[in-house]
Design a protein around this motif. Structure first.
Motif, PDB file in Angstrom:
ATOM      1  N   VAL A 396      10.782  -8.846   3.232  1.00  0.00           N
ATOM      2  CA  VAL A 396      10.469  -8.411   4.598  1.00  0.00           C
ATOM      3  C   VAL A 396      10.572  -6.896   4.632  1.00  0.00           C
ATOM      4  O   VAL A 396      11.644  -6.362   4.863  1.00  0.00           O
ATOM      5  N   TYR A 397       9.475  -6.194   4.375  1.00  0.00           N
ATOM      6  CA  TYR A 397       9.585  -4.739   4.309  1.00  0.00           C
ATOM      7  C   TYR A 397       9.281  -4.078   5.634  1.00  0.00           C
ATOM      8  O   TYR A 397      10.035  -3.268   6.146  1.00  0.00           O
ATOM      9  N   TRP A 398       8.123  -4.437   6.230  1.00  0.00           N
ATOM     10  CA  TRP A 398       7.614  -3.634   7.353  1.00  0.00           C
ATOM     11  C   TRP A 398       8.466  -3.769   8.585  1.00  0.00           C
ATOM     12  O   TRP A 398       8.688  -2.795   9.303  1.00  0.00           O
TER      13      TRP A 398
ATOM     14  N   ILE C 142      13.608   7.652   4.247  1.00  0.00           N
ATOM     15  CA  ILE C 142      12.927   6.445   4.731  1.00  0.00           C
ATOM     16  C   ILE C 142      11.456   6.503   4.374  1.00  0.00           C
ATOM     17  O   ILE C 142      10.875   5.493   3.951  1.00  0.00           O
ATOM     18  N   TRP C 143      10.844   7.679   4.475  1.00  0.00           N
ATOM     19  CA  TRP C 143       9.422   7.768   4.108  1.00  0.00           C
ATOM     20  C   TRP C 143       9.234   7.488   2.623  1.00  0.00           C
ATOM     21  O   TRP C 143       8.287   6.802   2.223  1.00  0.00           O
ATOM     22  N   ILE C 144      10.124   8.027   1.796  1.00  0.00           N
ATOM     23  CA  ILE C 144      10.001   7.760   0.357  1.00  0.00           C
ATOM     24  C   ILE C 144      10.074   6.263   0.101  1.00  0.00           C
ATOM     25  O   ILE C 144       9.250   5.692  -0.615  1.00  0.00           O
ATOM     26  N   LEU C 145      11.046   5.613   0.730  1.00  0.00           N
ATOM     27  CA  LEU C 145      11.230   4.185   0.468  1.00  0.00           C
ATOM     28  C   LEU C 145      10.079   3.373   1.047  1.00  0.00           C
ATOM     29  O   LEU C 145       9.682   2.355   0.467  1.00  0.00           O
ATOM     30  N   ILE C 146       9.515   3.833   2.170  1.00  0.00           N
ATOM     31  CA  ILE C 146       8.390   3.085   2.743  1.00  0.00           C
ATOM     32  C   ILE C 146       7.179   3.167   1.811  1.00  0.00           C
ATOM     33  O   ILE C 146       6.522   2.156   1.541  1.00  0.00           O
ATOM     34  N   VAL C 150       5.155   0.175  -0.130  1.00  0.00           N
ATOM     35  CA  VAL C 150       3.715  -0.080  -0.186  1.00  0.00           C
ATOM     36  C   VAL C 150       3.332  -0.431  -1.616  1.00  0.00           C
ATOM     37  O   VAL C 150       2.600  -1.393  -1.870  1.00  0.00           O
ATOM     38  N   PHE C 151       3.848   0.352  -2.555  1.00  0.00           N
ATOM     39  CA  PHE C 151       3.532   0.082  -3.960  1.00  0.00           C
ATOM     40  C   PHE C 151       4.027  -1.295  -4.371  1.00  0.00           C
ATOM     41  O   PHE C 151       3.317  -2.060  -5.009  1.00  0.00           O
ATOM     42  N   ILE C 152       5.261  -1.593  -3.992  1.00  0.00           N
ATOM     43  CA  ILE C 152       5.852  -2.846  -4.471  1.00  0.00           C
ATOM     44  C   ILE C 152       5.182  -4.043  -3.813  1.00  0.00           C
ATOM     45  O   ILE C 152       4.868  -5.035  -4.457  1.00  0.00           O
ATOM     46  N   ALA C 153       4.945  -3.939  -2.510  1.00  0.00           N
ATOM     47  CA  ALA C 153       4.571  -5.142  -1.776  1.00  0.00           C
ATOM     48  C   ALA C 153       3.078  -5.257  -1.506  1.00  0.00           C
ATOM     49  O   ALA C 153       2.562  -6.361  -1.378  1.00  0.00           O
ATOM     50  N   VAL C 154       2.360  -4.148  -1.404  1.00  0.00           N
ATOM     51  CA  VAL C 154       0.977  -4.232  -0.949  1.00  0.00           C
ATOM     52  C   VAL C 154      -0.021  -4.155  -2.103  1.00  0.00           C
ATOM     53  O   VAL C 154      -0.908  -4.995  -2.226  1.00  0.00           O
ATOM     54  N   LEU C 155       0.133  -3.152  -2.948  1.00  0.00           N
ATOM     55  CA  LEU C 155      -0.860  -2.960  -4.001  1.00  0.00           C
ATOM     56  C   LEU C 155      -0.756  -4.070  -5.055  1.00  0.00           C
ATOM     57  O   LEU C 155       0.316  -4.618  -5.273  1.00  0.00           O
ATOM     58  N   PRO C 156      -1.871  -4.389  -5.685  1.00  0.00           N
ATOM     59  CA  PRO C 156      -1.845  -5.460  -6.687  1.00  0.00           C
ATOM     60  C   PRO C 156      -1.104  -5.010  -7.938  1.00  0.00           C
ATOM     61  O   PRO C 156      -1.134  -3.831  -8.297  1.00  0.00           O
ATOM     62  N   GLN C 157      -0.432  -5.914  -8.601  1.00  0.00           N
ATOM     63  CA  GLN C 157       0.245  -5.612  -9.855  1.00  0.00           C
ATOM     64  C   GLN C 157      -0.746  -5.817 -11.007  1.00  0.00           C
ATOM     65  O   GLN C 157      -1.744  -6.518 -10.842  1.00  0.00           O
ATOM     66  N   PRO C 158      -0.498  -5.218 -12.162  1.00  0.00           N
ATOM     67  CA  PRO C 158      -1.443  -5.355 -13.275  1.00  0.00           C
ATOM     68  C   PRO C 158      -1.806  -6.807 -13.554  1.00  0.00           C
ATOM     69  O   PRO C 158      -2.932  -7.112 -13.914  1.00  0.00           O
ATOM     70  N   ARG C 159      -0.860  -7.715 -13.346  1.00  0.00           N
ATOM     71  CA  ARG C 159      -1.177  -9.113 -13.659  1.00  0.00           C
ATOM     72  C   ARG C 159      -2.257  -9.666 -12.740  1.00  0.00           C
ATOM     73  O   ARG C 159      -2.928 -10.633 -13.084  1.00  0.00           O
ATOM     74  N   ASP C 160      -2.458  -9.033 -11.570  1.00  0.00           N
ATOM     75  CA  ASP C 160      -3.510  -9.500 -10.665  1.00  0.00           C
ATOM     76  C   ASP C 160      -4.895  -9.104 -11.155  1.00  0.00           C
ATOM     77  O   ASP C 160      -5.898  -9.582 -10.635  1.00  0.00           O
ATOM     78  N   PHE C 161      -4.956  -8.193 -12.123  1.00  0.00           N
ATOM     79  CA  PHE C 161      -6.252  -7.752 -12.635  1.00  0.00           C
ATOM     80  C   PHE C 161      -6.710  -8.659 -13.765  1.00  0.00           C
ATOM     81  O   PHE C 161      -7.805  -8.548 -14.251  1.00  0.00           O
ATOM     82  N   ARG C 162      -5.815  -9.520 -14.216  1.00  0.00           N
ATOM     83  CA  ARG C 162      -6.068 -10.258 -15.448  1.00  0.00           C
ATOM     84  C   ARG C 162      -6.783 -11.565 -15.150  1.00  0.00           C
ATOM     85  O   ARG C 162      -6.661 -12.136 -14.070  1.00  0.00           O
ATOM     86  N   GLY C 163      -7.539 -12.029 -16.131  1.00  0.00           N
ATOM     87  CA  GLY C 163      -8.084 -13.374 -16.092  1.00  0.00           C
ATOM     88  C   GLY C 163      -9.371 -13.486 -15.290  1.00  0.00           C
ATOM     89  O   GLY C 163      -9.897 -12.524 -14.752  1.00  0.00           O
TER      90      GLY C 163
END
Lengths: 431, 339, 404
Positions: A396-398, C142-146, C150-163
């Motif tokens: 739960v980030y946002w 807080i901005w740094i962590l936000i 975004v990187f951790i939760a929103v963007l796809p991880q390399p494994r999502d590019f596979r297959g």
């Protein structure tokens, strides 16, 4: 004249025409839009871009807010209720509000104490913030620190009471010796305070249960409460220190000036985080062996040093901005250094410095979040640690970060708005 | 005294504390509380429960020492420490005992000036990966992104392991276990590495623990144990023999259930009698009461009970005894005799 | 202090140390010095006593020992066998890198926002003040962590590019935006590429020469030569020509998914980007205010005078307002740079290996040399800020209004 006129002209208007409304493009909303939104092609593009941007944000955020779920006990349950829809799981806030605000070890039954302390804080700072507030409230302001200490940390009321008595004794001693010289007064006051506190220390030790609240150790403090405590305590402690440093830096005595310059430039040259590291892992080595000063106090010491250096610089600016004539006026009245500072220079210099001091205070309040880096559980520390790592709320980030942004924004924005208001109130010399 | 100090009267605290520090035992007794350093939160080893009370295997050691010294297992102040702060907290006297799954190494013992009082968990460094990656051995991890807790021996082991196998990796340094968890779960790193027990404890907190596997390789020896400052041998002895008493109790069949009965009068087994203080003066030699071990065992049970209650196979963490079984059962736990 | 008017007279008496303003300051300073020395002696005594009790000592030998740990982002050669000293150096370079990138981006955003806040477009003005208020009033941590979230939760991880059923794909087949960071093509300089680079550098020098010429023409003869289009032409055409003439010596190394991660190309880690962006947008909010204040500080009469001379709005800004505003803007701007550099120490919150992460983080943890490591850490930041202050003083002296 009028006769000839009457003969040559068939019609003479003898009343004013009713006022025509201006052309549609030059009035009301349209004129405003033409001037403020669509003046030239570049502005029009900017406006359209802005509208598109706002639309994107609103259309993205609205369903998230509107579909928000407030009453589940875990993320999985919340996702299930949302059933694939976009929506926020605000239930993390309703379920963990106590941890976010008070940390996870502060006793639940004692939540009323810090809450009351915050409410009383508002009362206590009213006479400081609003010059028009009744002067008698100042008395409450003077008592407030002791009351707040008792409320938040608990224990017997006698402990803060003893310190208060000590300070009052110090004040009277100061008043008594002030006639001789300011320095003598200060010295006498200091001695009286220390002696009374030291001697009186046996009273709370002997009667630990008189007017006692459940004692709560500092490491149980957490959440936003910790940010508030660090912010208020450090700003209030650093004000007198900052004034002394600023005066020292302006002093004509080279050794004192040199000491203050080195201190100020050193503190301003290093990031707060390194000072917090010092509090965390080094400072304990500088205390006498066996003394056990807990982390919160060590952090308060370091942050106070940090902010006093910045406040000193702001006040130095205020001192430098005073016309030289003010200093000379003090001298020509035969006032000594302490008197001319207290009655002539400082009241004016502090007035000029207030906006700057408030800026430092806001910055410092924001910087209290840095304590999360040294594993203290303030608001940010609670979010990063116990809450995001818990099985129920993993991911739960946002909602959580949104809450943190919201809380800090409200506090900091209102303080800076207040500072702007005060600046206008105090602008007495520019009429 | 402390409260006045918080109010800013630092001078007062300074005046009274000018005397040289007394022995740790006297300090603890005078304070009435044991300051015990633990992790900031690792389920099963040391973590606050829903009521904010600390629970876990390492916590059990703290409580046993507190019970032995002060007679009260709740007279403990738990100080959460990170990899960064644990050693300074101990060295500067902020804590009396560090029970924070800390690996016994040469340099920590000799160079940093600490004294490890024993081993309460024989561990080794392992790797955890999501099942869907289909990795079956740590040697297949070439090019992987590895989440790792900084300030631990695991960080050095990891560098050694990948260098020895001549494969590359991308380290992502993390300060605490709690911060590593979301990174690993959201896929920002492929692998999470720490002590095998820590992996098990971390996995137990996941929503779907079954989706993650711990790889078979154990790349290091990690003997974890409580430690104290160098130089105060009496205090070191107390911590060492409290731990030994817990292990001996299991070996001798003394449990929290039967300890009060066994301690009520001298029994037939002289070693149990000596341990429980019904015979001999072992407690007095340590500077403690005769029934110090009884109180320590009553605090949370013997070693086996602590293990089963906090991290054993019936808990979500589900660790087998393995190396941590008694020597009589094929493990490494072997306490010197109480004599 | 009161000024001295009496000539020194009579013999010296001990009471004059307190009662005579001429000597009293010496008394005070002496007392202060004694107190300072006592305080330091007290702290030093405690330190020694504590260290002795713990069996420790102060020693910097650890800097020469092998570090033993790996660092993910190294601008110079570094292995786990390098010394702690080298690890610190890697950290220093990483600090400087993120500070440098951050300062550039913060300046660009800050200037744009600051100018737009004075725009006559109401909507843009409001948007920009919302930006400034929101970013100024929320802690940078807080901005740094936000952004990291975004990187951790929103963007796809390399494994999502596979297959076959990949849920994410690369942009233009060359850029990959993953949760671990951004991958972009890297130029590979083949034989003959030196010529292309040389031509490119020469054309940049050419642009400056041309602009100087245009300026001279304007000042000397009043002749207005357009500069924008020729500059662009000089910038692109010779380099592109050289590129093809030399037979395309510079090729691109595209990132591609191999194993766990993308390989090849330029990789910017999520921690670097989170830190960089967060520091930039946070600092930019402050810079925007400085820029706005600087422009407002230029008296309106200057603009009106320029307008009455017949200058176009763009030229008024460039030739009249900005040069005067810069004098007001630059000192606070530099102190914002300093703040940004100091704030970059928050890297430790996202695991970016700056100096706080290496020397103040892992080295400290592994060696337990807290006092030494933190002392060196502070020394480094102190050196940076003193250097920046020195630059600022030089600048201030250079632009000081020359009053005659």
């Amino acid at each position: 004249m009028s006769d000839t006129h009457a003969q040559t002209v068939a019609f003479v208007r003898d009343t004013m025409l009713p006022e025509q409304p201006p052309p549609a493009s030059e009035a009301g909303v349209i004129k405003w839009m033409r001037e403020n939104l669509f003046k030239g092609w570049f502005n029009s593009i900017l406006t359209l871009l802005s509208i598109f941007f706002i639309y994107k944000i609103v259309s993205g955020a609205y369903p998230w807010f509107a579909n928000g779920i407030w009453n589940t006990s875990s993320l999985a349950e919340c996702r299930e209720m949302l059933d694939g829809m976009t929506g926020a799981c605000f239930s993390v806030l309703t379920e963990r509000w106590n941890q976010l605000l008070f940390g996870f070890t502060y006793p639940t039954e004692a939540y009323w104490r810090p809450t009351l302390a915050v409410v009383l804080l508002l009362v206590a700072i009213a006479p400081v913030l609003y010059p028009k507030a009744p002067r008698k409230l100042m008395l409450f302001t003077a008592i407030y620190p002791f009351l707040a200490f008792w409320l938040i940390w608990g224990g017997t009321l006698l402990t803060p009471l003893m310190v208060l008595v000590g300070l009052i004794a110090g004040y009277f001693a100061f008043k008594k010796f002030e006639r001789q010289s300011f320095a003598m007064g200060m010295l006498a006051g200091l001695v009286a305070t220390v002696v009374v506190i030291w001697a009186g220390g046996v009273i709370p030790a002997a009667m630990p249960d008189v007017l006692a609240l459940q004692a709560i150790p500092s490491r149980d403090l957490g959440g936003f409460m910790l940010n508030m405590i660090l912010g208020t305590v450090c700003v209030s402690l650093s004000l007198p220190l900052g004034i002394m440093l600023a005066l020292g830096r302006q002093s004509s005595m080279p050794i004192i000036k040199w000491m203050c310059v080195v201190f100020i430039e050193f503190i301003r040259g290093v990031p707060l985080i390194t000072l917090l590291f010092v509090a965390n892992v080094v400072l304990a080595y500088f205390f006498p062996p066996g003394s056990n000063i807990d982390l919160v106090l060590r952090v308060i010491i370091m942050i106070t040093m940090f902010s006093s250096a910045y406040i000193a610089e702001v006040i130095r600016g205020g001192l430098a901005a005073l016309p030289r004539g003010q200093y000379e006026a003090g001298d020509s009245l035969g006032l000594d250094y302490a008197q001319s500072m207290r009655f002539i220079i400082l009241p004016q210099a502090l007035k000029i410095s207030i906006p700057g001091i408030v800026n430092v205070a806001v910055g410092l309040f924001k910087d209290t979040t840095l304590v999360s880096v040294i594993s203290m559980f303030d608001l940010v520390g609670m979010i990063r640690g116990p809450i995001l790592a818990s099985t129920e709320w993993n991911g739960v980030y946002w909602e959580l970060w949104g809450f943190a942004v919201f809380v800090f924004f409200i506090v900091c924005f209102s303080i800076s708005k207040y500072s702007q208001w005060l600046e206008r109130q105090l602008a007495t010399d520019h009429r | 005294m402390k409260k006045i100090a918080i109010l800013g009267a630092m001078t007062v605290a300074g005046l009274s504390a000018g005397v040289a520090s007394a022995a740790t035992l006297d300090d603890v007794k005078a304070r009435g509380k044991l300051n015990c350093g633990v992790t900031t939160g690792l389920v099963g080893f040391a973590a606050p429960n829903a009521n904010g009370e600390w629970e876990g295997f390492d916590v059990g050691v703290c409580r046993a020492v507190a019970a032995a010294v002060l007679g009260d297992p709740t007279a403990v102040e738990f100080v959460p420490t990170t990899g960064k702060t644990r050693f300074t907290a101990l060295a500067s006297g902020e804590i009396d005992l560090l029970a924070r799954n800390t690996t016994w190494t040469f340099s920590r013992d000799v160079d940093l000036g600490f004294e490890f009082v024993g081993i309460n968990y024989y561990d080794g460094q392992g790797f955890m990966v999501p099942k869907e990656l289909g990795v079956s051995s740590a040697k297949e991890l070439d090019g992987a992104t590895v989440c790792i807790q900084t300030g631990t021996t695991t960080e050095l082991n990891l560098a050694d392991f990948f260098r020895a196998n001549n494969i590359s990796y991308e380290p992502v340094p993390i300060e605490t276990n709690a911060e590593a968890q979301p990174l690993y779960l959201e896929g920002a790193c492929d692998v999470y590495t720490t002590d095998a027990s820590g992996l098990a404890a971390t996995r137990a907190a996941f929503e779907n623990p079954g989706d993650h596997v711990v790889l078979p390789e154990i790349i290091s020896k990690e003997p974890l144990g409580p430690l104290v400052r160098h130089g105060d041998n009496q205090w070191g002895d107390i911590a060492r023999w409290t731990l030994n008493a817990l292990i001996a109790a299991e070996e001798l069949g003394v449990t929290s259930a039967n300890v009060s009965e066994l301690a009520s009068a001298a029994g037939s087994n002289p070693e149990i009698n000596r341990l429980l203080g019904t015979e001999g003066t072992l407690g007095a030699m340590l500077g403690l009461e005769a029934d110090w071990a009884v109180k320590a065992i009553m605090a949370g049970g013997n070693y086996g009970e602590l293990f089963e209650k906090n991290i054993g196979e019936n808990t979500p963490i589900g660790l087998a005894r393995g190396l941590n079984a008694l020597w009589t059962e094929g493990g490494l736990l072997y306490t010197p005799p109480f004599r | 202090m009161s000024t001295i008017s009496d000539p020194p007279s009579g013999s010296f008496q001990l009471s004059m140390l307190i009662n005579d303003t001429r000597y009293r300051s010496y008394t005070f300073q002496f007392i202060a010095l004694i107190l300072l020395i006592l305080a330091f002696a007290y702290l030093g005594y405690n330190l020694l006593a504590n260290l002795q009790a713990a069996g420790l000592n102060i020693s910097y030998k650890f800097l020469g020992e092998p570090a033993g740990y790996d660092i993910n982002q190294t601008l110079i050669d570094y292995t786990s066998q390098s010394s702690h000293w080298r690890a610190s150096l890697v950290g220093v370079l990483n600090t400087l890198l993120v500070a440098f990138l951050g300062c550039i981006m913060a300046t660009v955003i800050g200037v744009v926002v600051g100018v737009l806040r004075l725009s006559n477009n109401w909507l843009v003005r409001q948007l920009m003040s919302i930006y400034v208020e929101i970013f100024r009033n929320v802690p940078v941590l807080i901005w740094i962590l936000i952004i990291m979230a975004v990187f951790i939760a929103v963007l796809p991880q390399p494994r999502d590019f596979r297959g076959e059923d990949a849920t994410a794909s690369m942009v233009f087949g060359a850029f990959a935006f993953t949760g671990r960071g951004f991958y972009s093509p890297a130029p590979v300089f083949g034989p003959g590429s030196g010529v292309v680079v040389a031509v490119f550098l020469a054309s940049i020098a050419g642009i400056f020469a041309f602009r100087n010429y245009a300026k001279k023409a304007l000042y000397d003869r009043g002749q207005l030569i357009p500069t924008l289009w020729p500059s662009l032409a000089i910038f692109f055409i010779p380099a592109i020509l050289a590129f093809f003439v030399m037979g395309r010596p510079i090729t691109l190394d595209l990132p591609s998914l191999q194993g766990f991660n993308f390989q090849g190309g330029i990789f910017m880690r999520n921690s670097l980007i989170a830190l960089w962006f967060a520091l930039s947008i946070y600092t930019a909010a402050f810079i925007a205010e400085n820029v706005r204040a600087g422009i407002l500080a230029v008296s309106k009469g200057q603009t009106e005078a320029a307008a009455s001379l017949g200058l176009r709005p763009g030229r008024i800004m460039n030739l009249v307002v900005l040069p005067q505003a810069l004098r007001v803007i630059i000192p606070p701007l530099i102190s914002q740079y300093l703040n940004l550099t100091k704030n970059s120490s928050l890297a430790i919150a996202v695991g970016y290996m700056d100096l706080t992460g290496t020397l103040g983080g892992i080295t400290l943890n592994q060696t337990g040399r807290a006092i030494e490591a933190i002392f060196l850490l502070m020394l480094f930041y102190l050196a940076i800020s003193l250097a920046i202050s020195a630059i600022m003083n030089v600048y201030n002296n250079a632009v000081k209004l020359k009053e005659r």
